[in-house]
Design a protein around this motif. Structure first.
Motif, short mmCIF file in Angstrom:
data_model
loop_
_atom_site.label_atom_id
_atom_site.label_comp_id
_atom_site.label_asym_id
_atom_site.label_seq_id
_atom_site.Cartn_x
_atom_site.Cartn_y
_atom_site.Cartn_z
N MET A 1 0.84 -1.21 0.00
CA MET A 1 0.00 0.00 0.00
C MET A 1 0.87 1.25 0.00
O MET A 1 0.60 2.20 -0.74
N ALA B 1 -6.42 4.67 1.80
CA ALA B 1 -5.73 4.20 3.00
C ALA B 1 -6.18 4.97 4.24
O ALA B 1 -5.36 5.41 5.06
N CYS C 1 -7.38 4.18 6.98
CA CYS C 1 -7.00 3.68 8.30
C CYS C 1 -5.49 3.73 8.53
O CYS C 1 -5.01 3.33 9.59
N GLY D 1 -3.20 1.96 7.20
CA GLY D 1 -2.50 0.68 7.07
C GLY D 1 -2.76 -0.29 8.20
O GLY D 1 -1.97 -1.20 8.43
N ALA E 1 -5.40 -2.40 8.50
CA ALA E 1 -6.35 -3.46 8.14
C ALA E 1 -7.73 -3.18 8.70
O ALA E 1 -8.41 -4.06 9.19
N SER E 2 -8.16 -1.90 8.62
CA SER E 2 -9.52 -1.65 9.10
C SER E 2 -10.37 -0.79 8.16
O SER E 2 -11.49 -0.45 8.52
N CYS E 3 -9.88 -0.43 6.97
CA CYS E 3 -10.74 0.38 6.08
C CYS E 3 -11.03 -0.30 4.74
O CYS E 3 -12.01 0.02 4.10
N SER E 4 -10.17 -1.15 4.29
CA SER E 4 -10.28 -1.90 3.02
C SER E 4 -10.15 -1.05 1.76
O SER E 4 -10.33 -1.56 0.66
N CYS F 1 -7.53 -0.15 0.48
CA CYS F 1 -6.28 -0.53 -0.19
C CYS F 1 -6.41 -1.88 -0.87
O CYS F 1 -5.41 -2.47 -1.28
N LEU G 1 -12.23 -8.36 7.06
CA LEU G 1 -12.53 -7.22 6.20
C LEU G 1 -12.76 -7.67 4.76
O LEU G 1 -13.70 -7.21 4.09
N LEU H 1 -5.46 -7.06 1.21
CA LEU H 1 -5.37 -5.65 1.61
C LEU H 1 -3.90 -5.31 1.43
O LEU H 1 -3.04 -5.89 2.09
N CYS I 1 -2.08 -3.05 2.36
CA CYS I 1 -1.32 -2.57 3.53
C CYS I 1 -0.79 -3.73 4.36
O CYS I 1 0.10 -3.55 5.19
FE1 FES Z 1 -6.87 0.52 5.51
FE2 FES Z 1 -5.29 -1.21 4.22
S1 FES Z 1 -5.07 0.92 4.41
S2 FES Z 1 -7.12 -1.59 5.27
#
Ligand code: FES
Length: 105
Positions: A25, A37, A39, A41, A43-46, A48, A70, A84, A86
């Motif tokens: 990412m 991105a 969040c 990096g 692993a909470s927004c998806s 990426c 996710l 993801l 990130c």
């Molecule tokens: Fe948010 Fe990868 S940057 S899930």
């Protein structure tokens, strides 16, 4: 290492460099690909979400629980080689990988 990136418009760019201290990412955002991105990096927004070519997917490391949860919520756009970005760490083995940026949800 370098990767080939296919953006959301289908443009394909070879030789995109990815430095060893970056997640995938981070490399993509440094090259100004439109990944929010949100969040940062974690692993909470998806936002990426990306697809790897199958051979590189197999070498891209384990999918952790948070990432799995996710990705699970993305049923429409999740493919077999979804990651993801990130959560994908740099690895010598990923040199030449093909990375397709997933559609915005
Ligand atoms: Fe948010 Fe990868 S940057 S899930």
């Amino acid at each position: 290492i370098t990767v080939t990136v296919i953006d959301r418009e289908g443009n394909r760019t070879e030789g995109v460099d990815w430095k060893s201290h970056e997640s995938l990412m981070e490399a993509l955002t440094r090259h100004k690909y439109p990944i929010l991105a949100t969040c940062g990096g974690n692993a909470s927004c998806s936002t990426c979400h990306s697809y790897l070519d199958p051979a590189s997917f197999a070498k891209s490391g384990e999918i952790g629980d948070e990432e799995e949860d996710l990705l699970d919520m993305l049923d429409d756009t999740r493919h077999e080689t979804s990651r993801l970005s990130c959560q994908v760490e740099w690895a010598e083995d990923l040199d030449g990988a093909e990375v397709t940026i997933a559609p915005e949800w």
